[in-house]
Design an enzyme around this catalytic site. Sequence first.
Site, short mmCIF file in Angstrom:
data_model
loop_
_atom_site.label_atom_id
_atom_site.label_comp_id
_atom_site.label_asym_id
_atom_site.label_seq_id
_atom_site.Cartn_x
_atom_site.Cartn_y
_atom_site.Cartn_z
N LYS A 117 4.27 12.24 10.46
CA LYS A 117 2.97 11.92 11.07
C LYS A 117 3.02 12.07 12.59
O LYS A 117 4.00 11.69 13.23
CB LYS A 117 2.58 10.48 10.74
CG LYS A 117 2.23 10.28 9.28
CD LYS A 117 0.74 10.46 9.06
CE LYS A 117 0.43 10.48 7.59
NZ LYS A 117 -0.89 10.02 7.27
N ARG A 515 -3.53 22.62 5.01
CA ARG A 515 -4.09 21.49 4.26
C ARG A 515 -5.13 20.75 5.10
O ARG A 515 -4.87 20.34 6.23
CB ARG A 515 -2.99 20.52 3.83
CG ARG A 515 -3.55 19.33 3.05
CD ARG A 515 -2.46 18.49 2.41
NE ARG A 515 -2.88 17.13 2.16
CZ ARG A 515 -3.73 16.76 1.20
NH1 ARG A 515 -4.26 17.66 0.40
NH2 ARG A 515 -4.07 15.49 1.04
N HIS A 694 7.88 17.25 -5.49
CA HIS A 694 7.35 18.30 -4.61
C HIS A 694 8.01 19.64 -4.87
O HIS A 694 7.59 20.66 -4.35
CB HIS A 694 7.54 17.89 -3.14
CG HIS A 694 6.88 16.58 -2.82
ND1 HIS A 694 7.57 15.39 -2.82
CD2 HIS A 694 5.59 16.27 -2.56
CE1 HIS A 694 6.73 14.40 -2.54
NE2 HIS A 694 5.53 14.90 -2.38
#
Length: 753
Positions: A117, A515, A694
């Site tokens: 992040k 995304r 993933h």
Amino acid sequence: MTILNHTLGFPRVGLRRELKKAQESYWAGNSTREELLTVGRELRARHWDQQKQAGIDLLPVGDFAWYDHVLTTSLLLGNVPPRHQNKDGSVDIDTLFRIGRGRAPTGEPAAAAEMTKWFNTNYHYMVPEFVKGQQFKLTWTQLLEEVDEALALGHNVKPVLLGPVTYLWLGKVKGEQFDRLSLLNDILPVYQQVLAELAKRGIEWVQIDEPALVLELPQAWLDAYKPAYDALQGQVKLLLTTYFEGVTPNLDTITALPVQGLHVDLVHGKDDVAELHKRLPSDWLLSAGLINGRNVWRADLTEKYAQIKDIVGKRDLWVASSCSLLHSPIDLSVETRLDAEVKSWFAFALQKCHELALLRDALNSGDTAALAEWSAPIQARRHSTRVHNPAVEKRLAAITAQDSQRANVYEVRAEAQRARFKLPAWPTTTIGSFPQTTEIRTLRLDFKKGNLDANNYRTGIAEHIKQAIVEQERLGLDVLVHGEAERNDMVEYFGEHLDGFVFTQNGWVQSYGSRCVKPPIVIGDISRPAPITVEWAKYAQSLTDKPVKGMLTGPVTILCWSFPREDVSRETIAKQIALALRDEVADLEAAGIGIIQIDEPALREGLPLRRSDWDAYLQWGVEAFRINAAVAKDDTQIHTHMCYCEFNDIMDSIAALDADVITIETSRSDMELLESFEEFDYPNEIGPGVYDIHSPNVPSVEWIEALLKKAAKRIPAERLWVNPDCGLKTRGWPETRAALANMVQAAQNLRRG
């Protein structure tokens, strides 16, 4: 002293997500590199022109990125991990994509760089990798090329560059450990070269972003700023740019730097304008970040004017967005389905540019009539019945400590749950979602567009739920899920069923790479008009004798992944959501659902930037979860799921959630994460993820067994669950079946000893 305005950056993806579509087309081999580059050029030209037309004086250049701006900076500095390098040592756009995605149309695939992040936002950056003795050189000239593009179009250009100290702070050391700050002198010559090139082009101001200056940095990092900026001074004027918090705690470090201006975030920081004016060198320009760059609300410009007017004429002043507008959707005008009253409360990136133009004009002229007119709708909102629900406010005010306590402690509950469910040792389950096939997505889309009536839609969803139950029974799982076929997104689905939220058609913001997400907007007090998940959970349970988990997204995650209100605290919003979902827990329980999972993947990422603010946040975050869960009876088992990697520093809070079972993401760290739980002596049950969802790779039975044995050395086996790392929404059925079959087999082998 004429006041100018500027933005710190603008959304890159395009109103119709043109960049995303071009990237994905190129990656799939359906378009050429030149076609991709053309889309980028067209978007930049359009976005500069749109900002200019909206009244922006200084246009940001260098804010565009093909994947992420930190990754762009890595390439600029020649920081390419060996596994991603071209054989001839050159750097091209595919190098960048290999770092970001692990593969590109050319070159050998290799593990992607880590992604994390960007400060406390929902944007992600690619973490720079550093090795001992690393060399840096100017390798990727995207910034200079884009400056040339903008100058050729006749724009007033302000290049944007991520600063050297923050760049090093954001990275990680690979291989032999050393202090990455020691690389500062190695990267500064590249920065000097870039600034010299910009000076050659007649650039006056460069926005150099150092958001690390809002953090509680170690002293060595604070001390690094002075020599770094001594080396960078002189070629162009530097606007030292900070955001996401205030700068007052580090102001002594900042005022000693040889820069010509400072940008401060006056929305998220608590800096006092008069105090800043007093402490900054008198010849410095102050860029006042007055317009919130990371939310969607129209500004009350009369308040913003009052905040800054006392220093007008006393120093050079610019007005700006608090941070880059990257975190805001692009244009409100294309939203045709929003109610007119609600729409009047919002401002997206282009409207925020207009706000900056209005504010600049009023500060230069002293005429505030236009500000009052613009601010009227947001002032009227304060009294709107769409915002205030007295019943919700009354219920929130009546919360007592008892409302966040389960009736009994874990040991008593665990006994009741064992008696009810009679699960075997090493119980197996999944995290919630099953593959979202084309059929499922088409079914939801047809229903949303009105091409399918409610009855046929429900029949279709029921069929997919039935298939998920049949698959799980065939595999031999112990605790089942309904598979979430009816849900497009774990936050949006709940937002659509709660009062107090609205949704946009085109409110896309970039999360990372290609995304994009379309966050719900919290516009008022939150309540639950009707049960949300009960019907499908009850239907799924009717198909099997095994327990089926009810699946909820937790209050903190719904808050963190939405655009919040600005007129009440985040704590208030989280607790309102918790009360609404508390009723959902009670209804699930009444419908015979005995295991209920409340996902809180965002609990850690919601942490404030400064550690000194953590305790207050964690206190209300944990309380919100407990309010949500505490209504459950002793023999109802509450699960939670968290998918991130750092637990050590918040273990107290994780234990305080008092969930009966926590499932976590551990496979990629080879169970190392369990160290935190072992050292803390975590008292409840844990499901360490045994394989990485993933990846399409199918783990072997032996590999899963080995991981579980490793886990059992740290956590007593009777408190361990067996599950994947995360939901299976993005996987295909073939690898899902194969991986789960191996997982179940591994658990059965361990039961046999």
